[in-house]
Design an enzyme around this catalytic site. Structure first.
Site, PDB file in Angstrom:
ATOM      1  N   GLY A 132      42.990  46.590  42.867  1.00 52.87           N
ATOM      2  CA  GLY A 132      42.733  45.162  42.673  1.00 52.87           C
ATOM      3  C   GLY A 132      41.842  44.903  41.486  1.00 52.87           C
ATOM      4  O   GLY A 132      41.081  45.772  41.058  1.00 52.87           O
ATOM      5  N   GLN A 133      41.979  43.708  40.943  1.00 47.63           N
ATOM      6  CA  GLN A 133      41.168  43.305  39.791  1.00 47.63           C
ATOM      7  C   GLN A 133      40.776  41.858  40.016  1.00 47.63           C
ATOM      8  O   GLN A 133      41.634  41.035  40.331  1.00 47.63           O
ATOM      9  CB  GLN A 133      42.023  43.424  38.522  1.00 47.63           C
ATOM     10  CG  GLN A 133      41.291  43.067  37.255  1.00 47.63           C
ATOM     11  CD  GLN A 133      40.715  44.293  36.577  1.00 47.63           C
ATOM     12  OE1 GLN A 133      41.338  45.340  36.509  1.00 47.63           O
ATOM     13  NE2 GLN A 133      39.492  44.173  36.088  1.00 47.63           N
ATOM     14  N   GLY A 134      39.496  41.567  39.909  1.00 49.67           N
ATOM     15  CA  GLY A 134      39.052  40.182  40.099  1.00 49.67           C
ATOM     16  C   GLY A 134      38.076  39.802  39.011  1.00 49.67           C
ATOM     17  O   GLY A 134      37.780  40.600  38.119  1.00 49.67           O
ATOM     18  N   THR A 190      36.527  45.492  39.471  1.00 49.43           N
ATOM     19  CA  THR A 190      37.762  46.197  39.802  1.00 49.43           C
ATOM     20  C   THR A 190      37.592  46.907  41.141  1.00 49.43           C
ATOM     21  O   THR A 190      36.497  47.391  41.445  1.00 49.43           O
ATOM     22  CB  THR A 190      38.062  47.252  38.710  1.00 49.43           C
ATOM     23  OG1 THR A 190      37.964  46.606  37.443  1.00 49.43           O
ATOM     24  CG2 THR A 190      39.450  47.834  38.855  1.00 49.43           C
ATOM     25  N   VAL A 191      38.669  46.963  41.923  1.00 45.28           N
ATOM     26  CA  VAL A 191      38.600  47.615  43.236  1.00 45.28           C
ATOM     27  C   VAL A 191      39.469  48.877  43.216  1.00 45.28           C
ATOM     28  O   VAL A 191      40.610  48.851  42.740  1.00 45.28           O
ATOM     29  CB  VAL A 191      39.078  46.671  44.362  1.00 45.28           C
ATOM     30  CG1 VAL A 191      38.901  47.342  45.729  1.00 45.28           C
ATOM     31  CG2 VAL A 191      38.303  45.354  44.328  1.00 45.28           C
ATOM     32  N   ASP A 194      35.263  31.012  49.088  1.00 41.44           N
ATOM     33  CA  ASP A 194      36.468  31.419  48.353  1.00 41.44           C
ATOM     34  C   ASP A 194      37.563  31.874  49.314  1.00 41.44           C
ATOM     35  O   ASP A 194      38.152  32.941  49.151  1.00 41.44           O
ATOM     36  CB  ASP A 194      36.125  32.513  47.343  1.00 41.44           C
ATOM     37  CG  ASP A 194      37.145  32.583  46.191  1.00 41.44           C
ATOM     38  OD1 ASP A 194      37.879  31.596  45.981  1.00 41.44           O
ATOM     39  OD2 ASP A 194      37.202  33.624  45.513  1.00 41.44           O
TER      40      ASP A 194
END
Length: 344
Positions: free
Chosen positions: A63-65, A69-70, A182
């Protein structure tokens, strides 16, 4: 410093149990205190996390937010974890604050429908948060059929209930109420049995005791943002309720909250769906991948009735998250009774 943050831990099992004796469904996932690991109590070292993530291998990126980054990782004892690596950006003062905010929030919460916190690490310019790995992707991916399967309506209803439980816990049952800020489909992770777990507390905020608290910075995601919060900067639990209303519409329609390529009247999904609902045409908004039947038809009407309340322009007219959960339980009960085949 990071050491003092991690050593604070969370409340012990016994005090948590006694203080939360009436918490019912919102309780801890573990059966007794001997099994229980205090959230965030584990101490991690950088070499341990580098080994777990194969030195943050791009192949393990999941994941990328906006805040980092995850990576998927496997600890030496076999435990699968998700490692959130904060962006290294010397010019962004908010990043360090957001990282600590997430730690403070995760440290004090534990619930079946919230991603479990294992610990964190601040070392040599690295800021890492280590949480439970949830194996089945996020709700947005499932609504788009990225795994090749349609998410059945009954499962969508269960997901709505799981999320309602999680936010109710944040608002009501944790030591100090937490506003997530969120709530959105990409922040809802699904386990293999499709149980939902709410993730990403980077924006979360401990609820202010002063009801007139004015937030200095608007946080959240376009399409899910409470218009009253945008107008007044006053943050309350009801901002999450608004986002939950958007999510309910998303579960029914399968559409993203904002769909720029559609005709103007359909671009803001919640507005379009509520207009259809008010004209008695709610069924026309159902995700075309789902079959229409009496049980689904009734459930959509009831879910939209709830969504309309959640999306009320003024926060005082929105229900509490606990009330949302109760309404969804009764919707599920009616849905199950109608969906039962009449003959064996």
């Amino acid at each position: 410093d990071s050491q003092s943050l991690s050593s604070q831990g969370s409340t012990s099992g016994s005090t948590f149990e006694s203080r939360r004796s009436a918490r019912g469904l919102y309780g801890s996932t573990l059966r007794n205190s001997s099994e229980r690991e205090v959230p965030g109590d584990r101490k991690f070292t950088l070499p341990e996390i580098q080994k777990a993530t194969k030195n943050f291998s791009p192949n393990l990126k999941i994941g990328q937010g906006g805040s980092g980054t995850v990576y998927k990782g496997q600890l030496s004892d076999g435990t699968l974890v998700a490692v959130k690596r904060a962006k290294k950006n010397m010019y962004d003062k908010h990043m360090g604050h957001e990282f600590r905010n997430e730690i403070e929030t995760l440290r004090c919460i534990e619930h079946l429908n919230l991603v479990r916190f294992h610990g964190f690490l601040e070392f040599g310019g690295e800021q890492l948060i280590i949480v439970e790995y949830v194996p089945n992707g996020n709700l947005r991916e499932h609504l788009e059929g990225l795994n090749g399967k349609v998410l059945e309506f009954s499962v969508r209803l269960e997901i709505a209930i799981d999320v309602a439980h999680a936010i109710t816990y944040l608002h009501t049952y944790s030591d100090q109420p937490v506003i997530h800020r969120d709530i959105k489909s990409s922040n809802i992770l699904l386990a293999n049995n499709c149980r939902a777990k709410v993730a990403d507390f980077g924006f979360a905020k401990l609820a202010p005791t002063d009801a007139t608290h004015v937030s200095t910075q608007v946080k959240g995601t376009a399409g899910y943002l409470d218009p009253e919060y945008l107008r007044t900067y006053q943050l309350t639990e009801k901002s999450d309720v608004y986002s939950f209303g958007v999510l309910l519409v998303e579960l029914v329609t399968g559409r993203r909250p904002i769909e720029p390529k559609r005709a103007i009247v359909e671009r803001v999904t919640a507005k379009w769906a509520m207009e259809k609902f008010s004209k008695g045409d709610a069924i026309l908004t159902l995700d075309p991948n789902l079959e229409v039947n009496d049980a689904t038809n009734l459930a959509i009407e009831k879910m939209y009735e709830l969504a309309l309340q959640c999306l009320a322009p003024k926060k005082r007219n929105r229900p509490s998250m606990r009330r949302c959960a109760e309404i969804l339980w009764s919707i599920r009960k009616d849905y199950r009774e109608l969906a039962q085949p009449t003959s064996s």
